[in-house]
Design a protein around this motif. Sequence first.
Motif, PDB file in Angstrom:
ATOM      1  N   ASN A  74       0.839  -1.187   0.000  1.00  0.00           N
ATOM      2  CA  ASN A  74       0.000   0.000   0.000  1.00  0.00           C
ATOM      3  C   ASN A  74       0.877   1.240   0.000  1.00  0.00           C
ATOM      4  OD1 ASN A  74      -2.473  -1.395   0.097  1.00  0.00           O
ATOM      5  ND2 ASN A  74      -2.326  -1.623   2.310  1.00  0.00           N
ATOM      6  N   ASP A  75       0.409   2.275  -0.674  1.00  0.00           N
ATOM      7  CA  ASP A  75       1.228   3.472  -0.875  1.00  0.00           C
ATOM      8  C   ASP A  75       1.233   4.351   0.375  1.00  0.00           C
ATOM      9  OD1 ASP A  75       2.838   4.152  -3.109  1.00  0.00           O
ATOM     10  OD2 ASP A  75       1.722   6.004  -3.342  1.00  0.00           O
ATOM     11  N   SER A  76       1.883   3.854   1.432  1.00  0.00           N
ATOM     12  CA  SER A  76       1.968   4.613   2.678  1.00  0.00           C
ATOM     13  C   SER A  76       3.268   4.270   3.378  1.00  0.00           C
ATOM     14  CB  SER A  76       0.787   4.295   3.595  1.00  0.00           C
ATOM     15  OG  SER A  76       0.966   3.031   4.210  1.00  0.00           O
ATOM     16  N   PHE A  77       3.696   5.151   4.264  1.00  0.00           N
ATOM     17  CA  PHE A  77       4.926   4.882   5.007  1.00  0.00           C
ATOM     18  C   PHE A  77       4.721   3.806   6.071  1.00  0.00           C
ATOM     19  CE2 PHE A  77       6.446   8.994   3.296  1.00  0.00           C
ATOM     20  CZ  PHE A  77       7.693   8.560   2.853  1.00  0.00           C
ATOM     21  N   ILE A  78       3.461   3.473   6.376  1.00  0.00           N
ATOM     22  CA  ILE A  78       3.204   2.359   7.293  1.00  0.00           C
ATOM     23  C   ILE A  78       3.681   1.062   6.644  1.00  0.00           C
ATOM     24  CG2 ILE A  78       1.401   1.018   8.448  1.00  0.00           C
ATOM     25  CD1 ILE A  78      -0.217   3.586   8.683  1.00  0.00           C
ATOM     26  N   ASP A  79       3.322   0.852   5.379  1.00  0.00           N
ATOM     27  CA  ASP A  79       3.776  -0.337   4.666  1.00  0.00           C
ATOM     28  C   ASP A  79       5.254  -0.244   4.312  1.00  0.00           C
ATOM     29  OD1 ASP A  79       1.079  -1.829   2.762  1.00  0.00           O
ATOM     30  OD2 ASP A  79       1.065  -0.964   4.757  1.00  0.00           O
ATOM     31  N   PHE A  80       5.712   0.949   3.963  1.00  0.00           N
ATOM     32  CA  PHE A  80       7.113   1.137   3.591  1.00  0.00           C
ATOM     33  C   PHE A  80       8.040   0.746   4.744  1.00  0.00           C
ATOM     34  CE2 PHE A  80      10.995   3.598   2.844  1.00  0.00           C
ATOM     35  CZ  PHE A  80      11.217   3.340   1.501  1.00  0.00           C
ATOM     36  N   ASP A  81       7.537   0.854   5.977  1.00  0.00           N
ATOM     37  CA  ASP A  81       8.353   0.543   7.146  1.00  0.00           C
ATOM     38  C   ASP A  81       8.804  -0.908   7.166  1.00  0.00           C
ATOM     39  OD1 ASP A  81       9.366   1.492   9.830  1.00  0.00           O
ATOM     40  OD2 ASP A  81       8.098  -0.165  10.494  1.00  0.00           O
ATOM     41  N   LEU A  82       8.085  -1.792   6.464  1.00  0.00           N
ATOM     42  CA  LEU A  82       8.516  -3.188   6.375  1.00  0.00           C
ATOM     43  C   LEU A  82       9.746  -3.347   5.489  1.00  0.00           C
ATOM     44  CD1 LEU A  82       5.120  -5.062   6.036  1.00  0.00           C
ATOM     45  CD2 LEU A  82       6.727  -5.252   7.936  1.00  0.00           C
ATOM     46  N   LEU A  83       9.929  -2.398   4.568  1.00  0.00           N
ATOM     47  CA  LEU A  83      11.074  -2.449   3.664  1.00  0.00           C
ATOM     48  C   LEU A  83      12.283  -1.718   4.224  1.00  0.00           C
ATOM     49  CD1 LEU A  83       9.354  -1.743   0.207  1.00  0.00           C
ATOM     50  CD2 LEU A  83       9.968  -3.958   1.195  1.00  0.00           C
ATOM     51  N   ALA A  84      12.044  -0.567   4.853  1.00  0.00           N
ATOM     52  CA  ALA A  84      13.173   0.238   5.329  1.00  0.00           C
ATOM     53  C   ALA A  84      12.759   1.128   6.485  1.00  0.00           C
ATOM     54  CB  ALA A  84      13.721   1.104   4.193  1.00  0.00           C
ATOM     55  N   ARG A  85      13.737   1.439   7.323  1.00  0.00           N
ATOM     56  CA  ARG A  85      13.537   2.406   8.405  1.00  0.00           C
ATOM     57  C   ARG A  85      13.839   3.804   7.868  1.00  0.00           C
ATOM     58  NH1 ARG A  85      17.550   1.732  11.288  1.00  0.00           N
ATOM     59  NH2 ARG A  85      18.548  -0.024  10.249  1.00  0.00           N
ATOM     60  N   VAL A  86      12.959   4.747   8.190  1.00  0.00           N
ATOM     61  CA  VAL A  86      13.057   6.103   7.645  1.00  0.00           C
ATOM     62  C   VAL A  86      13.168   7.116   8.775  1.00  0.00           C
ATOM     63  CG1 VAL A  86      11.889   7.847   6.242  1.00  0.00           C
ATOM     64  CG2 VAL A  86      11.704   5.435   5.628  1.00  0.00           C
ATOM     65  N   ASP A  87      14.059   8.079   8.621  1.00  0.00           N
ATOM     66  CA  ASP A  87      14.175   9.169   9.593  1.00  0.00           C
ATOM     67  C   ASP A  87      12.907  10.010   9.549  1.00  0.00           C
ATOM     68  OD1 ASP A  87      14.843  12.069  10.366  1.00  0.00           O
ATOM     69  OD2 ASP A  87      16.627  10.990  11.038  1.00  0.00           O
ATOM     70  N   PRO A  88      12.208  10.202  10.677  1.00  0.00           N
ATOM     71  CA  PRO A  88      10.924  10.910  10.658  1.00  0.00           C
ATOM     72  C   PRO A  88      11.034  12.394  10.314  1.00  0.00           C
ATOM     73  CG  PRO A  88      11.614  10.480  12.920  1.00  0.00           C
ATOM     74  CD  PRO A  88      12.557   9.738  12.029  1.00  0.00           C
ATOM     75  N   GLU A  89      12.219  12.980  10.491  1.00  0.00           N
ATOM     76  CA  GLU A  89      12.394  14.410  10.223  1.00  0.00           C
ATOM     77  C   GLU A  89      12.812  14.669   8.780  1.00  0.00           C
ATOM     78  OE1 GLU A  89      11.505  16.638  12.382  1.00  0.00           O
ATOM     79  OE2 GLU A  89      11.077  15.107  13.913  1.00  0.00           O
ATOM     80  N   THR A  90      13.725  13.839   8.285  1.00  0.00           N
ATOM     81  CA  THR A  90      14.281  14.100   6.952  1.00  0.00           C
ATOM     82  C   THR A  90      13.751  13.167   5.867  1.00  0.00           C
ATOM     83  OG1 THR A  90      16.135  12.576   7.303  1.00  0.00           O
ATOM     84  CG2 THR A  90      16.418  14.858   8.056  1.00  0.00           C
ATOM     85  N   ASN A  91      13.046  12.095   6.285  1.00  0.00           N
ATOM     86  CA  ASN A  91      12.572  11.053   5.361  1.00  0.00           C
ATOM     87  C   ASN A  91      13.713  10.301   4.673  1.00  0.00           C
ATOM     88  OD1 ASN A  91       9.786  11.391   5.789  1.00  0.00           O
ATOM     89  ND2 ASN A  91       9.733  13.118   4.368  1.00  0.00           N
ATOM     90  N   LYS A  92      14.920  10.432   5.214  1.00  0.00           N
ATOM     91  CA  LYS A  92      16.054   9.712   4.661  1.00  0.00           C
ATOM     92  C   LYS A  92      16.021   8.257   5.125  1.00  0.00           C
ATOM     93  CE  LYS A  92      18.055  13.083   2.436  1.00  0.00           C
ATOM     94  NZ  LYS A  92      18.164  13.050   0.948  1.00  0.00           N
ATOM     95  N   ILE A  93      16.416   7.360   4.255  1.00  0.00           N
ATOM     96  CA  ILE A  93      16.424   5.938   4.583  1.00  0.00           C
ATOM     97  C   ILE A  93      17.610   5.630   5.488  1.00  0.00           C
ATOM     98  CG2 ILE A  93      16.677   3.618   3.628  1.00  0.00           C
ATOM     99  CD1 ILE A  93      15.209   4.679   1.127  1.00  0.00           C
ATOM    100  N   GLN A  94      17.315   5.008   6.633  1.00  0.00           N
ATOM    101  CA  GLN A  94      18.365   4.680   7.585  1.00  0.00           C
ATOM    102  C   GLN A  94      18.909   3.263   7.407  1.00  0.00           C
ATOM    103  OE1 GLN A  94      16.036   5.555  11.146  1.00  0.00           O
ATOM    104  NE2 GLN A  94      17.178   7.458  11.437  1.00  0.00           N
ATOM    105  N   GLY A  95      18.088   2.386   6.826  1.00  0.00           N
ATOM    106  CA  GLY A  95      18.549   1.024   6.623  1.00  0.00           C
ATOM    107  C   GLY A  95      17.393   0.096   6.332  1.00  0.00           C
ATOM    108  N   PRO A  96      17.678  -1.129   5.902  1.00  0.00           N
ATOM    109  CA  PRO A  96      16.615  -2.086   5.596  1.00  0.00           C
ATOM    110  C   PRO A  96      15.856  -2.499   6.845  1.00  0.00           C
ATOM    111  CG  PRO A  96      18.741  -3.158   5.524  1.00  0.00           C
ATOM    112  CD  PRO A  96      19.009  -1.690   5.690  1.00  0.00           C
ATOM    113  N   SER A  97      14.600  -2.901   6.666  1.00  0.00           N
ATOM    114  CA  SER A  97      13.764  -3.337   7.778  1.00  0.00           C
ATOM    115  C   SER A  97      13.531  -4.843   7.695  1.00  0.00           C
ATOM    116  CB  SER A  97      12.451  -2.562   7.760  1.00  0.00           C
ATOM    117  OG  SER A  97      11.743  -2.725   8.972  1.00  0.00           O
ATOM    118  N   VAL A  98      12.563  -5.342   8.474  1.00  0.00           N
ATOM    119  CA  VAL A  98      12.444  -6.785   8.700  1.00  0.00           C
ATOM    120  C   VAL A  98      12.182  -7.581   7.425  1.00  0.00           C
ATOM    121  CG1 VAL A  98      11.802  -6.673  11.125  1.00  0.00           C
ATOM    122  CG2 VAL A  98      10.040  -6.388   9.380  1.00  0.00           C
TER     123      VAL A  98
END
Length: 270
Positions: free
Chosen positions: A132-156
């Motif tokens: 789904n086109d949301s950061f809730i689903d995106f969180d399964l792919l990668a961890r994102v900095d909440p302030e900058t939206n920069k990708i911090q690393g892969p997720s589960v």
Amino acid sequence: MAHIIIVGNEKGGAGKSTVSMHVATALSRMGLRVGALDLDLRQKTMARYLENRLAFCLREGFDLPTPEYRELPSVSDEDLGEGENMYDRRLSLAVSGLEETCDFILIDCPGSHTRLSQVAHSLADTLITPMNDSFIDFDLLARVDPETNKIQGPSVYSEMVWNARQLRASAGLKPIDWVVLRNRLGAQNMHNKKKIGDAMQELSKRIGFRVSPGFSERVIFRELFPRGLTLLDLKEIGVKNALNISNVAARQEVRDLMKTLDLPGVDINF
């Protein structure tokens, strides 16, 4: 050997079974032999979808191209080798049985982390991940900095796919072709939609997947399930207003998805 397609994501409600049914049916309509497995042993949405399809054909007198669905075979403890996992054996038997007769095997995985899903991902020649086109689903792919939206690393989930890739590499198998679908897209070009798109493109380069548009949010998908139908069946069964603008656009989305997957030996002819 059959080409194995895994449809997976560790989050429910992403449209996995809808994507699974449309991909499997599209291949069947091209005259290809398609086997199907549903690894969600409790909910069995894909299995129910195919059950509804067979019931509709029997009731209405249609002969619609349909994948061959199989349940995972039962295995007793006595049949297991020392240290062998029962679920591993059941999945292996199901896949080997379908490989004898099928060009493609499509496996619909549950929306959670299970042993079956983990093993199935290591079998994938093509992995389709609806999201789904949301950061809730995106969180399964990668961890994102909440302030900058920069990708911090892969997720589960990305880490599980990475492990599956490592297993395939150690076995000398070809790499997984991983396609992430931005599913249930809204019609409006909203700011959040653009941010997710940018994040997806950045992440795709870092961890190695292709990005594809999936299916827009349409009522027609929910209406088709009780009869086991897909968008590719509407014209054939003579549904009233089957070719309205929305359905024509949705059918084109299925066609675009099949082109993006670029499966071996597949000529898009619908």
